[in-house]
Motif scaffolding. Structure first.
Motif, short mmCIF file in Angstrom:
data_model
loop_
_atom_site.label_atom_id
_atom_site.label_comp_id
_atom_site.label_asym_id
_atom_site.label_seq_id
_atom_site.Cartn_x
_atom_site.Cartn_y
_atom_site.Cartn_z
N ASN A 94 0.85 -1.19 0.00
CA ASN A 94 0.00 0.00 0.00
C ASN A 94 0.89 1.25 0.00
N HIS A 95 1.60 1.47 -1.08
CA HIS A 95 2.58 2.55 -1.13
C HIS A 95 1.93 3.92 -1.01
N GLN A 96 0.82 4.13 -1.71
CA GLN A 96 0.18 5.43 -1.66
C GLN A 96 -0.44 5.69 -0.29
N GLY A 97 -0.86 4.65 0.39
CA GLY A 97 -1.40 4.83 1.73
C GLY A 97 -0.33 5.15 2.76
N ALA A 98 0.89 4.65 2.52
CA ALA A 98 1.97 4.83 3.49
C ALA A 98 2.73 6.13 3.29
N ILE A 99 2.71 6.66 2.06
CA ILE A 99 3.55 7.83 1.75
C ILE A 99 2.67 8.95 1.22
N PRO A 100 2.57 10.07 1.92
CA PRO A 100 1.73 11.19 1.46
C PRO A 100 2.36 11.92 0.28
N ASP A 101 1.54 12.62 -0.48
CA ASP A 101 2.05 13.51 -1.52
C ASP A 101 3.04 14.50 -0.90
N GLY A 102 4.07 14.82 -1.66
CA GLY A 102 5.09 15.74 -1.17
C GLY A 102 6.19 15.08 -0.39
N GLN A 103 6.03 13.78 -0.08
CA GLN A 103 7.04 13.07 0.71
C GLN A 103 7.53 11.81 -0.01
N LEU A 104 7.34 11.74 -1.32
CA LEU A 104 7.68 10.52 -2.03
C LEU A 104 9.18 10.25 -2.05
N CYS A 105 9.98 11.30 -2.15
CA CYS A 105 11.43 11.11 -2.25
C CYS A 105 12.07 10.73 -0.92
N SER A 106 11.39 11.01 0.19
CA SER A 106 11.90 10.63 1.52
C SER A 106 11.20 9.40 2.05
N ALA A 107 10.39 8.74 1.21
CA ALA A 107 9.63 7.55 1.63
C ALA A 107 8.75 7.87 2.83
N GLY A 108 8.10 9.03 2.75
CA GLY A 108 7.19 9.40 3.83
C GLY A 108 7.90 9.73 5.12
N HIS A 109 9.03 10.48 5.00
CA HIS A 109 9.82 10.87 6.17
C HIS A 109 10.29 9.64 6.95
N THR A 110 10.75 8.63 6.23
CA THR A 110 11.23 7.42 6.87
C THR A 110 12.52 7.69 7.64
N GLY A 111 12.90 6.74 8.48
CA GLY A 111 14.14 6.88 9.24
C GLY A 111 14.12 8.05 10.19
N ASP A 112 12.96 8.29 10.84
CA ASP A 112 12.83 9.41 11.79
C ASP A 112 13.17 10.75 11.15
N GLY A 113 12.84 10.90 9.87
CA GLY A 113 13.08 12.17 9.19
C GLY A 113 14.48 12.32 8.63
N ARG A 114 15.28 11.27 8.67
CA ARG A 114 16.68 11.35 8.24
C ARG A 114 16.79 11.81 6.78
N TYR A 115 15.87 11.37 5.93
CA TYR A 115 15.98 11.62 4.50
C TYR A 115 15.04 12.73 4.02
N ASN A 116 14.52 13.53 4.92
CA ASN A 116 13.53 14.55 4.54
C ASN A 116 14.05 15.52 3.49
N SER A 117 15.35 15.78 3.48
CA SER A 117 15.92 16.73 2.53
C SER A 117 15.76 16.26 1.09
N MET A 118 15.51 14.97 0.88
CA MET A 118 15.30 14.47 -0.48
C MET A 118 14.03 15.05 -1.11
N ASP A 119 13.09 15.52 -0.29
CA ASP A 119 11.84 16.09 -0.80
C ASP A 119 11.97 17.55 -1.20
N ALA A 120 13.09 18.18 -0.88
CA ALA A 120 13.23 19.62 -1.13
C ALA A 120 13.05 19.93 -2.61
N ILE A 121 12.29 20.97 -2.90
CA ILE A 121 12.04 21.40 -4.28
C ILE A 121 13.19 22.30 -4.72
N GLY A 122 13.73 22.03 -5.89
CA GLY A 122 14.82 22.87 -6.37
C GLY A 122 15.57 22.24 -7.52
N ASP A 123 16.70 22.82 -7.83
CA ASP A 123 17.47 22.45 -9.01
C ASP A 123 18.46 21.33 -8.69
#
Length: 386
Positions: A94-123
């Motif tokens: 259930n990937h869409q249920g586990a990961i909200p829009d805007g958080q796909l690149c961080s796997a829904g803020h997995t790892g206690d937010g460790r990878y949140n920077s992957m969601d940053a919008i930019g170049d």
């Protein structure tokens, strides 16, 4: 006959314990490999940042040469060393249920937010690919796959200004169960597999999104790869994964700690929804514009900011956004805009490629900055050129 005296009782107990420990160390089987894997061609955001800067992560030039990777290293250095651990457990498909829009690149803020920077919008650095391409998955731990799905963003999606959501994606190929024994051995360790894909009609900047359901417990891996479609049908090739030994723990003790990064316990980046916004003001006339200020992530002494610029009811040929900081904040570098600062006054003007906006059109620029004490949100003024 000489009688050898028995050691004291305490010494006998110590020797017995030592022998037992030695026996365990000698005969205990090796633990399972802790490394996992990632998309290495076109490189995922996490793998690409490590491959480009892992041996030079304290180089201050990263801030201007590769600003999106810079903000990722600043956000959480451990996430960069653990580029191969961006996964979730127990998703049960259930990937869409586990990961909200805007958080796909961080796997829904997995790892206690460790990878949140992957969601940053930019170049983010984008790899040139043809419309017929392939993604290469490097599986260090030889998990194999229950399935691998490859998605590409739809034409019209702009990763420079938009957060990635499920509705932006189109499935372009998938493969089913493939044991690691069927994959290609890599000289750097582990195995790899290529999944061909065709994204017809795509031009310009896009995101390739890959879901790897590993045949190992219920581990689902999620990867964002930034690409630039240039047309054609030639499948690009790339070098084998780097032969540097992959790091699967926190930064090695032999490395100097990152002196500019904030503590890893800081609050997660809220890239799915902006943390703070400033009220936007508009230039006069129908050819006006509005601007909205967002703090994308923040740590002790530094932060990443972004500004959305939106044209009014008529098309514009250029824009300028100004604001005044109240707490001594200082912009250190920027992307997708030219930013100058004099004292507390900041002026941002459009880049050559994002000044022209249709009526209601929007674009975004970003920057890194420093702060001390407070980091209040300034009010913005947007002026458009008709």
């Amino acid at each position: 006959m000489t009688t050898i005296p028995r050691p004291p009782r305490l010494l006998r107990r110590v020797l017995a314990v030592a022998a037992a420990v030695l026996l365990i160390v000698t005969f205990t089987p090796a633990s399972p490999a802790s490394a996992h894997g990632s998309i290495v061609d076109p490189a995922s955001r996490n793998y690409g940042c490590w491959a480009r800067w892992g041996s030079d992560f304290q180089n201050p030039n990263m801030a201007t040469l590769d600003p999106m990777c810079y903000q990722a290293w600043q956000w959480n250095t451990t996430a960069m060393w653990n580029w191969n651990g961006l996964y979730r457990e127990g998703v049960a498909g259930n990937h869409q249920g586990a990961i909200p829009d805007g958080q796909l690149c961080s796997a829904g803020h997995t790892g206690d937010g460790r990878y949140n920077s992957m969601d940053a919008i930019g170049d983010w650095k984008a790899a040139p690919v043809s419309n017929s391409f392939s993604v290469k998955l490097w599986d260090q731990a030889m998990h194999g796959a229950d399935y691998i799905r490859v998605y590409v963003t739809r034409q019209g999606f702009n990763p420079l200004t938009q957060a990635l959501g499920w509705g932006n994606l189109e499935l372009v190929n998938q493969i089913g169960n493939t044991p690691a024994a069927q994959w290609t051995p890599e000289s750097a360790g582990g195995v790899s597999i290529r999944i061909p894909a065709t994204a017809s009609g795509r031009t310009g900047r896009h995101i390739v999104y890959t879901i790897w359901q590993a045949s190992h417990s219920d581990q689902s891996y999620y990867f964002c790869s930034d690409v630039l479609f240039g047309g054609g049908t030639t499948t690009p090739t790339s070098a084998a994964p780097t032969t540097r030994a992959p790091v699967t723990t926190a930064a090695p003790t032999t490395r100097a700690p990152v002196t500019t990064a904030g503590p890893t316990t800081r609050a997660p980046v809220t890239t799915a929804g902006p943390t703070t916004r400033a009220p936007a003001t508009t230039g006069g006339g129908s050819a006006g514009c509005t601007a909205t200020y967002t703090v994308s992530s923040q740590w002790n002494g530094g932060f990443v900011g972004s500004v959305n610029v939106t044209a009014g009811s008529a098309a514009i040929r250029g824009w300028r956004v100004t604001w005044t900081y109240a707490n001594g904040q200082a912009v250190t570098n920027s992307w997708s805009a030219t930013i100058t600062q004099s004292g507390s006054s900041v002026t941002a003007t459009n880049a050559a490629y994002n000044g022209s906006l249709s009526a209601g059109g929007t674009t975004q620029f970003g920057f890194n900055a420093t702060w001390t004490g407070s980091n209040s949100v300034p009010a913005l003024t947007c002026t458009a050129t008709a």
